[in-house]
Design an enzyme around this catalytic site. Structure first.
Site, PDB file in Angstrom:
ATOM      1  N   CYS A  12      -0.638   1.946  -5.120  1.00 26.85           N
ATOM      2  CA  CYS A  12      -1.325   3.174  -5.496  1.00 26.85           C
ATOM      3  C   CYS A  12      -0.321   4.311  -5.648  1.00 26.85           C
ATOM      4  O   CYS A  12       0.622   4.424  -4.857  1.00 26.85           O
ATOM      5  CB  CYS A  12      -2.367   3.543  -4.438  1.00 26.85           C
ATOM      6  SG  CYS A  12      -3.680   2.312  -4.242  1.00 26.85           S
ATOM      7  N   HIS A  24       0.846  -1.191   0.000  1.00 27.43           N
ATOM      8  CA  HIS A  24       0.000   0.000   0.000  1.00 27.43           C
ATOM      9  C   HIS A  24       0.879   1.238   0.000  1.00 27.43           C
ATOM     10  O   HIS A  24       1.825   1.345   0.784  1.00 27.43           O
ATOM     11  CB  HIS A  24      -0.910   0.013   1.235  1.00 27.43           C
ATOM     12  CG  HIS A  24      -1.971  -1.037   1.210  1.00 27.43           C
ATOM     13  ND1 HIS A  24      -3.039  -1.000   0.348  1.00 27.43           N
ATOM     14  CD2 HIS A  24      -2.115  -2.169   1.948  1.00 27.43           C
ATOM     15  CE1 HIS A  24      -3.807  -2.067   0.544  1.00 27.43           C
ATOM     16  NE2 HIS A  24      -3.267  -2.794   1.508  1.00 27.43           N
TER      17      HIS A  24
END
Length: 407
Positions: free
Chosen positions: A206, A164
């Site tokens: 991301c 992440h």
């Protein structure tokens, strides 16, 4: 007094010209050595594969990393040149319906964990500090060789990271972050310490592109699953496992490599061109300004596969066989002995030449010694333009001095 002053001025000009000549030659030799270091031969491949996420709902990040691990091993990179970092052990998680197994597809045909997985850093060993130590080689003395990235100036390194992330950071263990400037500083240290020839950084997270914003080291190629402001998405859910089992970017990367073997010559350009934004639901990002080769000319196996060892021969290869085998071996050994004798003769002659040169220099006067040095430097210059330029630079002051002395 006037004659003596003019003679000293003439001597000073000769010494200054000789000093300039010698220094310029040293500079040209140093620049040549630096250019030769940039053309070091590619000799080996390494892979550093990092899953930074803990907890069961991040199952797909471990599957991503194990999938790349299986791919690079299949294409020829051995375990001793792979550093595998897994932040959690999903295979032994109590929630896992299939103990000691990890899958990246809902059909469960391929167990990624298998019998032959060597995890170098697991669980709480996967930290930002240990990650940076692996890249830079700054380990404590107790760290075994199997946990070290023992690359050199001829190495191509694949660095794959998944987890992440956000704008210029990647989370480790949901507890700390790797910043973009941390990564750039580690890569800079690697380059300065000659720990790689070329480096490919691949990140599936991301806003992955923002991790590359601080990179400035030459020979680095970077690819991210998404641009700034974009998310990276999972591919599909496994109802039996209960969570998503692979991310989209990694899924389509694996789909590309499943069509290849270690002998294929598919280029990096074809890999980068295989990412469809509609399928990824994000826009993949490539940074190529630090990489000085055409992507069409670089096979993907330069980073994801093995380095084929080749033997360069003058003529076609002939195997030893039958009656001729002994004769060929005798001829080969005799050629080697002749070559060795020639080398000994050459070394002895070079030593004798050096002795003669030193004796000659001792016998020469100050001016003759200086002139001998200038001629010796001139013989080593291969570029005719440089020789002409320096010749003019030395002649013009001499002409001026002789004109002055004649008056």
């Amino acid at each position: 007094m006037g004659r003596l002053f003019r003679f000293k001025a003439f001597l000073f000009l000769i010494c200054a010209a000789a000093h300039l000549f010698c220094n310029s030659n040293a500079y040209s030799s140093s620049s040549a050595s630096s250019s030769s270091s940039s053309t070091t031969m590619h000799t080996n491949n390494w892979a550093v594969l990092v899953c930074t996420s803990r907890f069961w709902f991040n199952y797909r990040h471990m599957a991503n990393t194990l999938s790349l691990y299986r791919t690079v091993k299949r294409l020829g990179i051995p375990d001793e040149r792979i550093i595998l970092m897994l932040a959690d052990d999903m295979a032994c998680n109590p929630r896992n319906k299939y103990p000691a197994q990890v899958f990246n597809n809902e059909n469960h045909r391929l167990n990624l964990y298998g019998d032959n997985v060597e995890v170098d850093y697991r669980g709480y060993e996967v930290t930002v500090e240990n990650f940076l130590r692996v890249l830079t080689g700054r380990h404590e003395a107790a760290v075994p060789r199997s946990k070290r990235l023992l690359s050199d100036e001829g190495s191509h390194i694949l660095l794959y990271m998944t987890g992440h992330g956000g704008d210029e950071f990647l989370k480790f263990q949901d507890n700390e972050e790797l910043q973009s400037h941390d990564l750039a500083d580690a890569v800079k240290q690697m380059k300065e310490k000659q720990r790689f020839k070329e480096l490919l950084i691949m990140v599936d997270t991301c806003q992955a592109a923002t991790l590359f914003s601080q990179l400035h080291s030459p020979g680095v190629l970077a690819i991210g699953s998404s641009r700034k402001g974009e998310n990276s998405y999972s591919h599909h859910l496994d109802a039996d496992v209960g969570v998503s089992v692979v991310d989209r970017f990694t899924f389509y990367t694996l789909a590309f490599f499943e069509k290849l073997n270690m002998y294929d010559n598919a280029s990096l350009s074809s890999l980068f061109g295989s990412y469809n934004p509609n399928m990824l639901m994000s826009t993949s990002y490539f940074r190529t300004d630090l990489y000085h080769r055409w992507l069409d000319e670089v096979p993907v196996t330069n980073f994801f596969g093995s380095v084929m060892e080749t033997i360069h021969t003058v003529s076609a290869y002939r195997a030893f066989s039958g009656k001729n085998s002994d004769e060929d071996r005798i001829k080969l050994s005799s050629d080697q002995s002749v070559g060795l004798e020639k080398r000994r003769t050459l070394v002895s002659s070079n030593v004798q030449d050096q002795i003669n040169d030193s004796n000659t220099k001792d016998q020469l006067g100050v001016f003759e010694h200086l002139w001998y040095t200038i001629l010796n430097k001139a013989e080593k210059i291969e570029d005719a333009d440089i020789l002409v330029n320096y010749g003019l630079a030395m002649i013009l002051p001499l002409v001026a001095v002789f004109t002055w002395l004649s008056h």
